[in-house]
Scaffold this active site. Structure first.
Site, PDB file in Angstrom:
ATOM      1  N   GLY A  15     -26.723  -6.015 -13.434  1.00 24.05           N
ATOM      2  CA  GLY A  15     -27.308  -5.988 -14.771  1.00 24.05           C
ATOM      3  C   GLY A  15     -26.355  -6.494 -15.842  1.00 24.05           C
ATOM      4  N   THR A  16     -25.114  -6.096 -15.754  1.00 22.70           N
ATOM      5  CA  THR A  16     -24.127  -6.507 -16.754  1.00 22.70           C
ATOM      6  C   THR A  16     -23.997  -8.029 -16.764  1.00 22.70           C
ATOM      7  OG1 THR A  16     -22.928  -4.443 -16.440  1.00 22.70           O
ATOM      8  CG2 THR A  16     -21.711  -6.252 -17.472  1.00 22.70           C
TER       9      THR A  16
ATOM     10  N   ASN B 283     -32.144   3.679 -20.904  1.00 19.02           N
ATOM     11  CA  ASN B 283     -31.412   4.418 -19.877  1.00 19.02           C
ATOM     12  C   ASN B 283     -31.050   5.843 -20.282  1.00 19.02           C
ATOM     13  OD1 ASN B 283     -29.862   2.437 -21.501  1.00 19.02           O
ATOM     14  ND2 ASN B 283     -28.093   3.517 -20.697  1.00 19.02           N
TER      15      ASN B 283
ATOM     16  N   GLN C 126     -33.690  -0.298 -15.864  1.00 22.09           N
ATOM     17  CA  GLN C 126     -34.203   1.060 -15.657  1.00 22.09           C
ATOM     18  C   GLN C 126     -35.694   1.078 -15.336  1.00 22.09           C
ATOM     19  OE1 GLN C 126     -32.612   4.032 -15.594  1.00 22.09           O
ATOM     20  NE2 GLN C 126     -30.595   3.189 -16.034  1.00 22.09           N
TER      21      GLN C 126
ATOM     22  N   HIS D 114     -28.929  -1.423  -7.842  1.00 21.83           N
ATOM     23  CA  HIS D 114     -28.429  -0.065  -7.568  1.00 21.83           C
ATOM     24  C   HIS D 114     -29.143   1.043  -8.341  1.00 21.83           C
ATOM     25  CE1 HIS D 114     -25.623   0.985 -10.985  1.00 21.83           C
ATOM     26  NE2 HIS D 114     -25.619  -0.319 -11.162  1.00 21.83           N
TER      27      HIS D 114
ATOM     28  N   THR E 152     -20.555 -18.285  -3.486  1.00 19.74           N
ATOM     29  CA  THR E 152     -21.276 -17.979  -2.241  1.00 19.74           C
ATOM     30  C   THR E 152     -22.112 -16.719  -2.436  1.00 19.74           C
ATOM     31  OG1 THR E 152     -19.512 -19.001  -0.985  1.00 19.74           O
ATOM     32  CG2 THR E 152     -20.960 -17.483   0.220  1.00 19.74           C
TER      33      THR E 152
ATOM     34  N   CYS F 250     -21.894   4.722 -18.481  1.00 17.38           N
ATOM     35  CA  CYS F 250     -20.990   3.685 -18.950  1.00 17.38           C
ATOM     36  C   CYS F 250     -20.287   4.099 -20.228  1.00 17.38           C
ATOM     37  CB  CYS F 250     -21.746   2.390 -19.192  1.00 17.38           C
ATOM     38  SG  CYS F 250     -22.851   2.030 -17.853  1.00 17.38           S
TER      39      CYS F 250
HETATM   40  C1  LIG Z   1     -27.209   0.110 -15.237  1.00 16.40           C
HETATM   41  C2  LIG Z   1     -27.704  -0.713 -16.358  1.00 16.40           C
HETATM   42  C3  LIG Z   1     -27.097  -1.936 -16.684  1.00 16.40           C
HETATM   43  C4  LIG Z   1     -25.878  -2.437 -15.965  1.00 16.40           C
HETATM   44  O1  LIG Z   1     -26.167  -2.858 -14.685  1.00 16.40           O
HETATM   45  P1  LIG Z   1     -24.998  -3.025 -13.577  1.00 16.40           P
HETATM   46  O2  LIG Z   1     -25.737  -3.565 -12.402  1.00 16.40           O
HETATM   47  O3  LIG Z   1     -24.452  -1.661 -13.357  1.00 16.40           O
HETATM   48  O4  LIG Z   1     -24.020  -3.975 -14.127  1.00 16.40           O
HETATM   49  C5  LIG Z   1     -27.638  -2.665 -17.713  1.00 16.40           C
HETATM   50  N1  LIG Z   1     -28.699  -2.222 -18.407  1.00 16.40           N
HETATM   51  C6  LIG Z   1     -29.302  -1.049 -18.128  1.00 16.40           C
HETATM   52  C7  LIG Z   1     -30.472  -0.630 -18.912  1.00 16.40           C
HETATM   53  C8  LIG Z   1     -28.815  -0.255 -17.103  1.00 16.40           C
HETATM   54  O5  LIG Z   1     -29.397   0.908 -16.840  1.00 16.40           O
END
Ligand SMILES: *Cc1c(COP(=O)(O)O)cnc(C)c1O
Length: 387
Positions: A75-76, A156, A184, A206, A242, A327
């Site tokens: 996500g990041t 989140n 989310q 995840h 890759t 986070c």
């Molecule tokens: C967990 C989350 C992220 C970050 O995702 P990662 O895969 O941990 O980098 C970004 N946005 C939201 C809303 C999240 O819940």
């Protein structure tokens, strides 16, 4: 540290356990099917096929085309990619304005902060007391300089689900790009890129019982964006490196096995727990109730008790919850989301987030409720502030 035997994990907004089926689907790609998807031999083809089948599953799940899905590390990365990629593609065309909200994930907010240093102009929209953005304010914020509107789908911390269809309509009318961070909400509420007029969607694995370190960015066909990583030209020349084949296969498996009845199951447990906790005097819900709340999110303000104390007490009983998002909790700053919905510092510090999963049971909910009732009683007795 070794985990104690009986633990009730209720921090699924931070991360989720990998589903057994997901793990099983991934294992061959660490052993006998270890090929590089770019290799021109049978090992490579096997990996390539798994990669493309996974792309198709994820594309179908949001009503997109296969070619519109780019795999990333999560996500990041997807959030960084979309905002930076768009900004650098368009900054010389007088489009330097980005509109987002005050309740985004830190990876959107901190990317925006960094882009401001690169010359971007950012509008951070306010939200109401339930965490919804105001459509009229959004409309007013859009100017001829506006490049993209980026709004989180399901929050989140407080679970608010924004009306993406309405936001998408505005973006279409005004001719600006529309991105949503759907980490989310993915598999927990419907995402349809066409109906919602989305140009970009951030997804990750995840949070949905897939592995960590893998995600995706949906990019609408024909929309131009600068690559984030330059190299051998993987992922349609947009994200070289890759591919994480095992992770991607696991991601797609997690999507494929998520079912609507999981949503119903979680919604029911969520509503029960919220209803019962709110019977305790002095408690308040953070975020909306019902359909417009993520089915796994519960966030309660306890008034005059430290959220940290509740969390520690619950932990000693084997129940794992969170105060604020994972986070931002290492910065120990109080939640920007609770602040944005108008909670005062005392209320913010007395809030906890309980996020369940499809594996959560009625018995676990009952147990957690018992412990919470007990801890609140105990801590209120020793609190100097009476309510
Ligand atoms: C967990 C989350 C992220 C970050 O995702 P990662 O895969 O941990 O980098 C970004 N946005 C939201 C809303 C999240 O819940």
């Amino acid at each position: 540290m070794v985990l104690k035997k009986k633990q009730i994990y209720m921090d699924n907004a931070a991360t989720t356990q990998v589903d057994k089926e997901v793990l099983k689907s991934m294992l061959p790609f660490f052993s006998k099917n270890f090929g590089n998807a770019s290799s021109q031999h049978s090992f490579g083809l096997c990996a390539k096929r798994a990669l493309e089948d996974s792309r198709e599953i994820i594309a179908n799940s949001i009503n997109a085309k296969k070619e519109e899905i780019i795999f990333t590390s999560g996500g990041t990365e997807s959030n960084n990619f979309v905002l930076k990629g768009l900004f650098f593609k368009h900054k010389n065309k007088g489009k330097k304005h980005i509109i987002t909200s005050k309740i985004e994930h830190d990876c959107i907010l901190n990317t925006c902060k960094w882009l401001e240093e690169q010359g971007a102009k950012i509008t951070y929209l306010d939200v109401d007391e339930e965490g919804f953005i105001d459509i009229r304010s959004l409309e007013e914020a859009i100017s001829s300089e506006t490049l993209v509107v980026s709004i989180i789908h399901g929050n989140n911390e407080i679970g608010t689900i924004q009306d993406l269809e309405k936001i998408g309509e505005i973006c279409r009318e005004k001719g600006v790009y529309f991105h949503t961070d759907a980490c989310q909400s993915y598999t927990k509420t419907k995402i349809d890129v066409k109906k919602m007029n989305l140009d970009f969607v951030t997804l990750n694995a995840h949070k949905i019982h897939g592995p960590k370190g893998v995600g995706a960015l949906y990019i609408k066909e024909g929309v131009k964006i600068d690559p984030l990583l330059h190299g051998g030209g993987h992922e349609f020349k947009l994200r070289s490196g890759t591919e994480n084949v095992a992770g991607i296969v696991g991601f797609a498996k997690a999507v494929a096995i998520s079912k609507d009845y999981h949503i119903e199951h979680m919604s029911k447990l969520r509503d029960n727990l919220i209803r019962e906790i709110l019977k305790i005097s002095g408690t308040k819900i953070n975020g909306p109730l019902g359909e417009k709340r993520l089915c796994n999110n519960i966030n309660i303000c306890f008034g005059n008790i430290e959220g940290e104390a509740i969390k520690e007490f619950l932990d000693s009983y084997g129940v794992l919850v969170s105060t604020g998002s994972a986070c931002s909790s290492h910065s120990l700053e109080s939640s920007h989301v609770l602040k944005a919905i108008g909670r005062d510092p005392l209320e913010i510090n007395s809030s906890i987030r309980i996020s369940i999963s499809r594996f959560t049971t009625k018995e676990e909910i009952d147990y957690v409720l018992r412990i919470i009732t007990k801890v609140v009683e105990k801590l209120r007795k020793i609190s100097p502030i009476k309510i």
